[in-house]
Each structure stands twice: as structure tokens, then as C-alpha cells.
Enzyme design. Sequence first.
Site, PDB file in Angstrom:
ATOM      1  N   ASN A  84     -29.984 -19.589  -3.701  1.00 11.99           N
ATOM      2  CA  ASN A  84     -31.074 -19.764  -2.737  1.00 11.99           C
ATOM      3  C   ASN A  84     -32.266 -18.832  -2.912  1.00 11.99           C
ATOM      4  OD1 ASN A  84     -29.475 -17.677  -1.768  1.00 11.99           O
ATOM      5  ND2 ASN A  84     -29.896 -18.157   0.366  1.00 11.99           N
ATOM      6  N   GLY A 120     -23.104 -14.699  -1.915  1.00  7.53           N
ATOM      7  CA  GLY A 120     -22.724 -16.105  -1.909  1.00  7.53           C
ATOM      8  C   GLY A 120     -21.938 -16.438  -0.668  1.00  7.53           C
ATOM      9  N   SER A 121     -21.118 -17.467  -0.757  1.00  8.46           N
ATOM     10  CA  SER A 121     -20.427 -17.959   0.433  1.00  8.46           C
ATOM     11  C   SER A 121     -19.201 -17.095   0.766  1.00  8.46           C
ATOM     12  CB  SER A 121     -19.989 -19.403   0.195  1.00  8.46           C
ATOM     13  OG  SER A 121     -19.124 -19.440  -0.911  1.00  8.46           O
ATOM     14  N   GLU A 149     -22.241  -9.838  -0.040  1.00  7.07           N
ATOM     15  CA  GLU A 149     -23.313 -10.290   0.865  1.00  7.07           C
ATOM     16  C   GLU A 149     -23.059 -11.768   1.113  1.00  7.07           C
ATOM     17  OE1 GLU A 149     -25.457  -8.345   2.242  1.00  7.07           O
ATOM     18  OE2 GLU A 149     -25.220  -6.540   1.037  1.00  7.07           O
ATOM     19  N   LEU A 150     -22.534 -12.087   2.295  1.00  4.32           N
ATOM     20  CA  LEU A 150     -22.040 -13.455   2.521  1.00  4.32           C
ATOM     21  C   LEU A 150     -22.880 -14.199   3.567  1.00  4.32           C
ATOM     22  CD1 LEU A 150     -18.241 -12.488   2.450  1.00  4.32           C
ATOM     23  CD2 LEU A 150     -19.742 -13.021   0.526  1.00  4.32           C
ATOM     24  N   CYS A 206     -29.599 -17.113   4.010  1.00  3.78           N
ATOM     25  CA  CYS A 206     -28.395 -16.557   4.638  1.00  3.78           C
ATOM     26  C   CYS A 206     -28.634 -16.122   6.078  1.00  3.78           C
ATOM     27  CB  CYS A 206     -27.857 -15.419   3.808  1.00  3.78           C
ATOM     28  SG  CYS A 206     -29.133 -14.274   3.320  1.00  3.78           S
ATOM     29  N   GLU A 213     -21.470 -22.136   8.909  1.00  2.00           N
ATOM     30  CA  GLU A 213     -22.833 -21.923   8.406  1.00  2.00           C
ATOM     31  C   GLU A 213     -23.398 -23.279   7.974  1.00  2.00           C
ATOM     32  OE1 GLU A 213     -23.088 -19.873   4.613  1.00  2.00           O
ATOM     33  OE2 GLU A 213     -24.951 -18.940   5.258  1.00  2.00           O
TER      34      GLU A 213
HETATM   35  P1  NAP Z   1     -21.420 -19.889  -3.717  1.00  3.15           P
HETATM   36  O1  NAP Z   1     -21.049 -21.289  -3.894  1.00  3.15           O
HETATM   37  O2  NAP Z   1     -20.452 -18.966  -3.067  1.00  3.15           O
HETATM   38  O3  NAP Z   1     -21.812 -19.337  -5.162  1.00  3.15           O
HETATM   39  C1  NAP Z   1     -22.300 -18.035  -5.356  1.00  3.15           C
HETATM   40  C2  NAP Z   1     -22.006 -17.601  -6.774  1.00  3.15           C
HETATM   41  O4  NAP Z   1     -20.583 -17.451  -6.934  1.00  3.15           O
HETATM   42  C3  NAP Z   1     -22.435 -18.625  -7.823  1.00  3.15           C
HETATM   43  O5  NAP Z   1     -22.916 -17.939  -8.959  1.00  3.15           O
HETATM   44  C4  NAP Z   1     -21.130 -19.348  -8.110  1.00  3.15           C
HETATM   45  O6  NAP Z   1     -21.115 -19.998  -9.355  1.00  3.15           O
HETATM   46  C5  NAP Z   1     -20.163 -18.186  -8.069  1.00  3.15           C
HETATM   47  N1  NAP Z   1     -18.751 -18.565  -7.913  1.00  3.15           N
HETATM   48  C6  NAP Z   1     -18.241 -19.732  -7.436  1.00  3.15           C
HETATM   49  N2  NAP Z   1     -16.888 -19.686  -7.467  1.00  3.15           N
HETATM   50  C7  NAP Z   1     -16.536 -18.486  -7.968  1.00  3.15           C
HETATM   51  C8  NAP Z   1     -15.291 -17.845  -8.231  1.00  3.15           C
HETATM   52  N3  NAP Z   1     -14.135 -18.435  -7.978  1.00  3.15           N
HETATM   53  N4  NAP Z   1     -15.303 -16.590  -8.739  1.00  3.15           N
HETATM   54  C9  NAP Z   1     -16.469 -15.961  -8.979  1.00  3.15           C
HETATM   55  N5  NAP Z   1     -17.691 -16.510  -8.754  1.00  3.15           N
HETATM   56  C10 NAP Z   1     -17.727 -17.754  -8.248  1.00  3.15           C
HETATM   57  O7  NAP Z   1     -22.790 -19.753  -2.877  1.00  3.15           O
HETATM   58  P2  NAP Z   1     -24.148 -20.572  -3.039  1.00  3.15           P
HETATM   59  O8  NAP Z   1     -23.918 -21.957  -2.545  1.00  3.15           O
HETATM   60  O9  NAP Z   1     -24.744 -20.373  -4.389  1.00  3.15           O
HETATM   61  O10 NAP Z   1     -25.072 -19.766  -2.022  1.00  3.15           O
HETATM   62  C11 NAP Z   1     -25.059 -20.002  -0.662  1.00  3.15           C
HETATM   63  C12 NAP Z   1     -24.247 -18.955   0.072  1.00  3.15           C
HETATM   64  O11 NAP Z   1     -24.726 -17.664  -0.225  1.00  3.15           O
HETATM   65  C13 NAP Z   1     -24.379 -19.096   1.576  1.00  3.15           C
HETATM   66  O12 NAP Z   1     -23.129 -18.900   2.180  1.00  3.15           O
HETATM   67  C14 NAP Z   1     -25.338 -17.974   1.941  1.00  3.15           C
HETATM   68  O13 NAP Z   1     -25.269 -17.518   3.256  1.00  3.15           O
HETATM   69  C15 NAP Z   1     -24.917 -16.915   0.982  1.00  3.15           C
HETATM   70  N6  NAP Z   1     -25.988 -15.936   0.826  1.00  3.15           N
HETATM   71  C16 NAP Z   1     -25.830 -14.670   1.376  1.00  3.15           C
HETATM   72  C17 NAP Z   1     -26.850 -13.742   1.285  1.00  3.15           C
HETATM   73  C18 NAP Z   1     -26.712 -12.356   1.846  1.00  3.15           C
HETATM   74  O14 NAP Z   1     -27.448 -11.470   1.407  1.00  3.15           O
HETATM   75  N7  NAP Z   1     -25.815 -12.109   2.787  1.00  3.15           N
HETATM   76  C19 NAP Z   1     -28.033 -14.088   0.620  1.00  3.15           C
HETATM   77  C20 NAP Z   1     -28.151 -15.362   0.094  1.00  3.15           C
HETATM   78  C21 NAP Z   1     -27.120 -16.273   0.187  1.00  3.15           C
HETATM   79  P3  NAP Z   1     -21.402 -21.581  -9.449  1.00  3.15           P
HETATM   80  O15 NAP Z   1     -22.813 -21.765  -8.991  1.00  3.15           O
HETATM   81  O16 NAP Z   1     -21.190 -21.854 -10.882  1.00  3.15           O
HETATM   82  O17 NAP Z   1     -20.412 -22.250  -8.534  1.00  3.15           O
END
Ligand code: NAP
Length: 481
Positions: A156, A232-233, A252-253, A286, A380
Site C-alpha cells: 500500500n 503487513g497483515s 507493523e500490522l 493501515c 480491517e
Molecule cells: P500481506 O498480505 O500481509 O503481505 C505483506 C508482505 O508479507 C508481502 O510482501 C507478502 O508477500 C509477505 N508475505 C505473505 N505471506 C508471507 C509469509 N508466509 N511469510 C513471510 N512473508 C509473507 O499484506 P498486504 O496485503 O501487502 O498489506 C496490507 C496489510 O498491511 C494491511 O493489513 C495493513 O493494515 C498492513 N499495513 C500496516 C502498516 C503499519 O505500519 N502498521 C502499514 C501499511 C500496511 P506477497 O505479496 O508475495 O504475498
Amino acid sequence: MAAYRDIKQLYIGGKWVQAQHYTKLHSPYTEEVIAKVPAASKEEVNQAVEAAFKTRTVMAKMPAHQRAAILEKVVSLLETNADQAAETIALEAAKPIAAAKREIVRTIQTYKFAAEEAKRIHGETLSLDAAPGGENKLAYTTREPIGVIGAITPFNFPMNLVAHKLGPAIASGNTVVLKPASQTPLSAFFIGKLFEEAGLPKGALNIVTGSGRDVGDQIVTDPRISMITFTGSPEVGIGIRNKAGLKRITLELGSNSALIIDEGTDIEKILPRCMMGAFDFQGQVCISLQRIYVHESLYEPFVEKFVEAASRLKIGDPLHPATDISALISKKDIERTMGWIEEAKQAGATVATGGFTQGNALLPTVILNADSKLKVSCQEVFAPIVLINKVSSIKEAISQVNDSRYGLQAGIYTNDLQAALNAADELHVGGVMINDIPTFRVDHMPYGGVKESGMGREGIKYAVEEMTELKLVVINRNGPK
Ligand code: NAP
């Protein structure tokens, strides 16, 4: 610099290398293929980790002024290439170009803060004579780089959230293996080129793309990597924590961030901020504003104005300057959010506007009277969906905000100082914004969550603390004994 659409190689040990396997990257908006991206093999990830591991002593010995100079050079290169950088984000993430440009402005800030922070990493002196036996002993602490950092980033904010990993990691003399989100690898390669041009030693930054399950998992479990910094999530973050063993970890979730609007608030004045908080980048932020709790005295007029403003937003091509809302990141997310809206309708909630799709975009959607157990409320949404609920007191609103698995940031608009300070005490979140939306963030403030929103803090100074080890030195002034 080569055209960004041509960059399709892994960045390992300072070289751009052809991968064994590739996947196609599609535009979320047009669905066209925009690039072919490496799906790194086990061996290729292994080479990237080895390169980072070998280079860690080079980075650890590099003087602070040189680390700062590299980051300053990245800042000036990014300023020069800002338009191309913003287009890259718009193309691969379907982020409306105006928002993508704002992300680049922030990314430049983030690297500037990192360059500045590189020069002020230091420890403290301690009074050991506070304890009997500590007389005549001089003690001080230093902060040493942790070594190799595995950075895993979401789609994002593909430039700025990568900057929140690379900036503090390089500032504090570490090396990095970066795995960007599969949907947004081009931004990561783009910044990799800038670090190369800025003179970062070969091997200090390595970029491997591919599925999170394979590449991400390998990074999380490799013993040569000392720290994982993940954004990420919550689902993926919790899995990473369970596998990371004794590695240092920052998570950071996600969140379902909330705002309280107290009686007496000038709703006309706060409306543009609330709109931005709810709908910027299609709500895929997020700290996106997902739940609004409005005092009953203002509920009807606020809903009316908010719904009217939401229905005026322009849906369209992310590269068009007038677009407010574009495609969601994937078709899966459209299906998921439409299902959640349907569940809310079935349960008696009112969809005041939106609830439809246009191409791959979900129209800005406002839901009223949603029960807190519904998915649109307790999970979320990560989409342009916002709930507006009526409350009769701030106390009730605070208890609703806290009724959540998450706790990233919360906001309250009030003219009552006592109410504001009580809310600051009572809200169970990482950051409370008084007289602002929960979506407020500038890049040097401590940022992170409680509960399922994560652990550890970003914001360059705070990330540097996470990315360094505290070392103690004690000198016996009595001489050898
Ligand atoms: P995501 O699906 O959790 O993916 C994040 C990263 O993790 C991607 O690079 C993904 O790779 C990787 N990943 C997936 N499965 C994994 C595993 N088993 N082991 C290690 N890495 C793995 O999140 P997203 O959809 O990209 O982003 C949205 C989420 O991020 C939302 O929940 C949002 O709230 C959160 N977020 C939090 C913040 C904060 O600062 N708190 C900021 C921004 C976003 P792939 O893309 O190849 O699956």
C-alpha cells in the site's frame, strides 16, 4: 536511468541478475501485463542472504558521515526522479497519481530523516557508583548495528514503507535483504537503482521478489538474518513471529481505526479531513478511518454532509490527475468487501451510499447502524468503506473504539480539554490524535500499535533503536585488579 518497466532482475550482491523463474505483473486497474517479475528460487534467495551477510562488516565499519551521505544522495536522486517514481506507484498499485505524488514527498522526507539520524546514534554514560562496588568505574553504552535485516513490505505504500525499513537500516550500518509485496515490486527495484547510483556498497542492499510464502518464509527462518522488520497483515505477522525464534522483530500490522466526534465540534471544518482519512488510496491505508462515533447532537447533519461528499468522489484511472478512487488491489478484495457489505445489509445495517463496483473499483461506501460484531466493523476492511455510529457520550465512544482486536491509532475531535486528556489515557492504541483523524502520520513520529496491530515502533529514530544492539563498556579506573 533505465526505464522502470524494463527492470526485471533480482538485485543480489550489487548486481542485477536474471532469475530462473518469472511471473507476470498485472495492473490492478487495466489488468494489462505491466512487467515480468522474478520469482526468486531458494538458491537465489540464499545468494542474496549470503551477500548481505558478507557485507555486514563493511557497513558496520562505515563512518556515520558516509552513511548519511549515501542517504542524502538517495534523497536528491529521488527528488530528480519524483514524477517517474509516482507513476510507478500509480501503475502497479492503482494509487491515484495525486496520492502517489504525496507518497513520494513523504518518502523523500523519510530518507532525509534517516540521513540526519545516521549522525546521532549514540549511547550514554552511567553512574556505576550508585551501587556499592561500582566506585571508580566508568561506564558507557554504544549502539552497534544488528547485522543483516530481513525487510518484508506491503503493497500500500510501496516507496515510503520500504523507506521506513531501508532508511534506518542503512543509517545504523546494517545490511538488508528486501522482499517487497508481489503486487508492488517495481517501486522496490526503482529505489534499488537509486541506492546503487548513490554509491551504497555492493551487497548492502539485496532485493528478492517472489511469493511471501516461499521467499518471505526463507528470509524469516535463515539463521544469518538477525532481525525481521515486517509491515503487513496481522495474519502473516503472527505467523512470522511464531517462526522467527530469537530474531529481533518489528511488526507493523493492520487496524480498524476509529474517530470520536464530540458535541460542539465544527463538522463543516473537519469534513475534508474525515473524507481523506476514509477514502485516501481507496481506504487501503493501515490507519484508514474505518469507524466514526459521532455524538447524537451532531449525528444526522454529519451523516448528511459526509454521504453527500462521498458520492461526489471521482472514480477512474489512477494515472488521471482528477481521480479520487481507483481499483482495489485485487479482485479477491472486491469479492471479500462485497461479501462483508452484504453481511451488514442482512444484519439490518443501512448502506447510505456506495456498495457497488465500477470496473475493479468499489464505490465509496458509507454504512450506518452497523453492529460491532459485523466483519465491516471488527475486521480491517482495507477498502473505501466507513461506518458512522451514534453515541450518547464520549465514555460510550471510547468503549466502542476499544472494543477491537486492533490498536494502532485513534482520533478525537472535542473542545473539552478534560475529555481529550481522558481519551488520551483511556484509548488503548499506539497513538492518540487529539483534534485530528487517526490517519495522521508524519515520518519521524513514533509509530506502531498495540494488540493485533503489532509490536515495536517505526519513525526513523525509533526504528534505529530497534535495529541496533546496546553494548555496555565498563572501565575500571583503579587499573587492572
Ligand atoms: P500481506 O498480505 O500481509 O503481505 C505483506 C508482505 O508479507 C508481502 O510482501 C507478502 O508477500 C509477505 N508475505 C505473505 N505471506 C508471507 C509469509 N508466509 N511469510 C513471510 N512473508 C509473507 O499484506 P498486504 O496485503 O501487502 O498489506 C496490507 C496489510 O498491511 C494491511 O493489513 C495493513 O493494515 C498492513 N499495513 C500496516 C502498516 C503499519 O505500519 N502498521 C502499514 C501499511 C500496511 P506477497 O505479496 O508475495 O504475498
